[in-house]
Scaffold this motif. Structure first.
Motif, PDB file in Angstrom:
ATOM      1  N   VAL A  73       0.836  -1.206   0.000  1.00  0.00           N
ATOM      2  CA  VAL A  73       0.000   0.000   0.000  1.00  0.00           C
ATOM      3  C   VAL A  73       0.868   1.253   0.000  1.00  0.00           C
ATOM      4  N   PHE A  74       1.918   1.263   0.817  1.00  0.00           N
ATOM      5  CA  PHE A  74       2.814   2.420   0.850  1.00  0.00           C
ATOM      6  C   PHE A  74       3.477   2.641  -0.513  1.00  0.00           C
ATOM      7  N   CYS A  75       3.914   1.555  -1.129  1.00  0.00           N
ATOM      8  CA  CYS A  75       4.602   1.684  -2.414  1.00  0.00           C
ATOM      9  C   CYS A  75       3.651   2.129  -3.522  1.00  0.00           C
ATOM     10  N   GLU A  76       2.381   1.746  -3.398  1.00  0.00           N
ATOM     11  CA  GLU A  76       1.404   2.122  -4.419  1.00  0.00           C
ATOM     12  C   GLU A  76       0.878   3.537  -4.208  1.00  0.00           C
ATOM     13  N   ALA A  77       0.576   3.892  -2.957  1.00  0.00           N
ATOM     14  CA  ALA A  77      -0.108   5.150  -2.684  1.00  0.00           C
ATOM     15  C   ALA A  77       0.763   6.206  -2.025  1.00  0.00           C
ATOM     16  N   GLY A  78       1.917   5.785  -1.481  1.00  0.00           N
ATOM     17  CA  GLY A  78       2.718   6.700  -0.684  1.00  0.00           C
ATOM     18  C   GLY A  78       2.254   6.666   0.759  1.00  0.00           C
ATOM     19  N   PHE A  79       3.106   7.137   1.650  1.00  0.00           N
ATOM     20  CA  PHE A  79       2.755   7.085   3.070  1.00  0.00           C
ATOM     21  C   PHE A  79       1.572   7.986   3.403  1.00  0.00           C
ATOM     22  N   ALA A  80       1.597   9.216   2.933  1.00  0.00           N
ATOM     23  CA  ALA A  80       0.573  10.190   3.319  1.00  0.00           C
ATOM     24  C   ALA A  80      -0.823   9.742   2.884  1.00  0.00           C
ATOM     25  N   GLN A  81      -0.926   9.168   1.688  1.00  0.00           N
ATOM     26  CA  GLN A  81      -2.236   8.787   1.151  1.00  0.00           C
ATOM     27  C   GLN A  81      -2.677   7.386   1.575  1.00  0.00           C
ATOM     28  N   ALA A  82      -1.777   6.619   2.146  1.00  0.00           N
ATOM     29  CA  ALA A  82      -2.130   5.249   2.554  1.00  0.00           C
ATOM     30  C   ALA A  82      -3.116   5.289   3.726  1.00  0.00           C
ATOM     31  N   ALA A  83      -4.104   4.436   3.668  1.00  0.00           N
ATOM     32  CA  ALA A  83      -5.111   4.363   4.729  1.00  0.00           C
ATOM     33  C   ALA A  83      -4.959   3.068   5.505  1.00  0.00           C
ATOM     34  N   VAL A  84      -5.116   3.156   6.803  1.00  0.00           N
ATOM     35  CA  VAL A  84      -5.047   1.966   7.650  1.00  0.00           C
ATOM     36  C   VAL A  84      -6.076   0.936   7.207  1.00  0.00           C
ATOM     37  N   THR A  85      -7.266   1.413   6.796  1.00  0.00           N
ATOM     38  CA  THR A  85      -8.315   0.479   6.364  1.00  0.00           C
ATOM     39  C   THR A  85      -7.887  -0.296   5.123  1.00  0.00           C
ATOM     40  N   ASP A  86      -7.137   0.349   4.223  1.00  0.00           N
ATOM     41  CA  ASP A  86      -6.646  -0.352   3.033  1.00  0.00           C
ATOM     42  C   ASP A  86      -5.618  -1.413   3.415  1.00  0.00           C
ATOM     43  N   ILE A  87      -4.783  -1.097   4.393  1.00  0.00           N
ATOM     44  CA  ILE A  87      -3.741  -2.036   4.822  1.00  0.00           C
ATOM     45  C   ILE A  87      -4.360  -3.273   5.448  1.00  0.00           C
ATOM     46  N   VAL A  88      -5.308  -3.078   6.354  1.00  0.00           N
ATOM     47  CA  VAL A  88      -5.899  -4.246   7.033  1.00  0.00           C
ATOM     48  C   VAL A  88      -6.745  -5.058   6.057  1.00  0.00           C
ATOM     49  N   ALA A  89      -7.388  -4.401   5.102  1.00  0.00           N
ATOM     50  CA  ALA A  89      -8.184  -5.140   4.120  1.00  0.00           C
ATOM     51  C   ALA A  89      -7.271  -6.007   3.262  1.00  0.00           C
ATOM     52  N   LYS A  90      -6.144  -5.467   2.836  1.00  0.00           N
ATOM     53  CA  LYS A  90      -5.213  -6.225   2.009  1.00  0.00           C
ATOM     54  C   LYS A  90      -4.599  -7.369   2.794  1.00  0.00           C
ATOM     55  N   ALA A  91      -4.398  -7.168   4.103  1.00  0.00           N
ATOM     56  CA  ALA A  91      -3.800  -8.198   4.946  1.00  0.00           C
ATOM     57  C   ALA A  91      -4.817  -9.240   5.392  1.00  0.00           C
ATOM     58  N   GLY A  92      -6.106  -8.978   5.188  1.00  0.00           N
ATOM     59  CA  GLY A  92      -7.138  -9.874   5.686  1.00  0.00           C
ATOM     60  C   GLY A  92      -7.195  -9.867   7.199  1.00  0.00           C
ATOM     61  N   ALA A  93      -6.924  -8.712   7.782  1.00  0.00           N
ATOM     62  CA  ALA A  93      -6.875  -8.587   9.234  1.00  0.00           C
ATOM     63  C   ALA A  93      -7.882  -7.529   9.672  1.00  0.00           C
ATOM     64  N   SER A  94      -7.833  -7.166  10.933  1.00  0.00           N
ATOM     65  CA  SER A  94      -8.734  -6.150  11.479  1.00  0.00           C
ATOM     66  C   SER A  94      -7.925  -4.959  11.959  1.00  0.00           C
ATOM     67  N   VAL A  95      -8.606  -3.826  12.101  1.00  0.00           N
ATOM     68  CA  VAL A  95      -7.934  -2.645  12.635  1.00  0.00           C
ATOM     69  C   VAL A  95      -7.413  -2.928  14.039  1.00  0.00           C
ATOM     70  N   GLY A  96      -8.183  -3.672  14.817  1.00  0.00           N
ATOM     71  CA  GLY A  96      -7.749  -4.013  16.168  1.00  0.00           C
ATOM     72  C   GLY A  96      -6.463  -4.820  16.181  1.00  0.00           C
ATOM     73  N   SER A  97      -6.336  -5.765  15.233  1.00  0.00           N
ATOM     74  CA  SER A  97      -5.116  -6.569  15.189  1.00  0.00           C
ATOM     75  C   SER A  97      -3.923  -5.716  14.786  1.00  0.00           C
ATOM     76  N   LEU A  98      -4.147  -4.732  13.919  1.00  0.00           N
ATOM     77  CA  LEU A  98      -3.043  -3.844  13.547  1.00  0.00           C
ATOM     78  C   LEU A  98      -2.532  -3.099  14.774  1.00  0.00           C
TER      79      LEU A  98
END
Length: 221
Positions: free
Chosen positions: A45-70
């Motif tokens: 996600v960071f490499c695709e969108a950059g740090f500033a534009q990356a969203a935590v929700t996108d990261i957890v969705a791609k990981a198949g995880a939850s915000v709580g687990s992050l």
């Protein structure tokens, strides 16, 4: 948390018991797998969108995880970014170490040739992992990351400049400054080039020039 990334998580339950020891081990394995998935997703996600534009929700969705687990494993988006950086630097340090040891084992005693071998391995790592190398020099990172990047590169150069001993057993500060600056420029240029063959040629040429650097104040006649 990521401040504990050097601490093994599997050393607790090894008493040989079958029942009670297995559940914690499975839990630990699941936790390690989740952490790894979050880091892999954050990298993408960071490499695709950059740090500033990356969203935590996108990261957890791609990981198949939850915000709580992050937030169980990391303090947040910046912590993920810094952990990826520290792990990349660990791999770079290992590449450097192996390259220097290899030329030493082959009988090379010239400190500058040893440094060039290690620096070349560092640049090769930037090419092998160009996506993250570009990410870390793009300027799009957490607040203060540019200072962290400079400090780590300075630390790397200082560690390798210890190959060059002054008469009093200290470190040649002028040489450290020159080598750090040269490597900072090389890492930036090599990582940003789109043509890998051209980048490797430039890396070789840069290391060839670096290999000619001498400090007349400390050079033996």
């Amino acid at each position: 948390m990521s401040s504990d990334i050097d601490v093994s998580s599997d050393g607790a339950a090894q008493d040989g018991g079958a029942g009670a020891a297995e559940a914690p081990a499975r839990t630990s394995d699941r936790g390690a797998a989740t952490r790894s998935a979050l880091l892999s997703a954050a990298r993408d996600v960071f490499c695709e969108a950059g740090f500033a534009q990356a969203a935590v929700t996108d990261i957890v969705a791609k990981a198949g995880a939850s915000v709580g687990s992050l937030y169980h494993h990391f303090n947040g988006k910046a912590d993920l970014y810094l952990t990826l950086f520290e792990e990349f630097q660990g791999r770079q340090q290992e590449r450097t170490r192996k390259a220097i040891n290899a030329v030493r084992d082959a009988g090379e005693n010239d400190p500058m040739r040893q440094f060039v071998a290690g620096a070349g391995a560092y640049l090769d790592g930037c090419l092998r992992e160009r996506d993250v190398a570009r990410l870390f020099i793009s300027g799009d990172g957490p607040p203060g990351f540019d200072r962290v990047m400079r400090q780590r590169l300075n630390k790397w150069a200082r560690r390798n400049a210890a190959l060059f001993h002054t008469a009093d057993g200290g470190v040649d500060e002028a040489l450290v400054v020159v080598l750090t600056g040269a490597m900072a420029g090389a890492v930036s240029e090599i990582s940003l080039m789109d043509d890998e063959d051209a980048a490797r040629t430039l890396a070789d040429e840069i290391m060839g020039i670096v290999g000619t650097i001498r400090n007349p104040r400390t050079e033996q006649p």
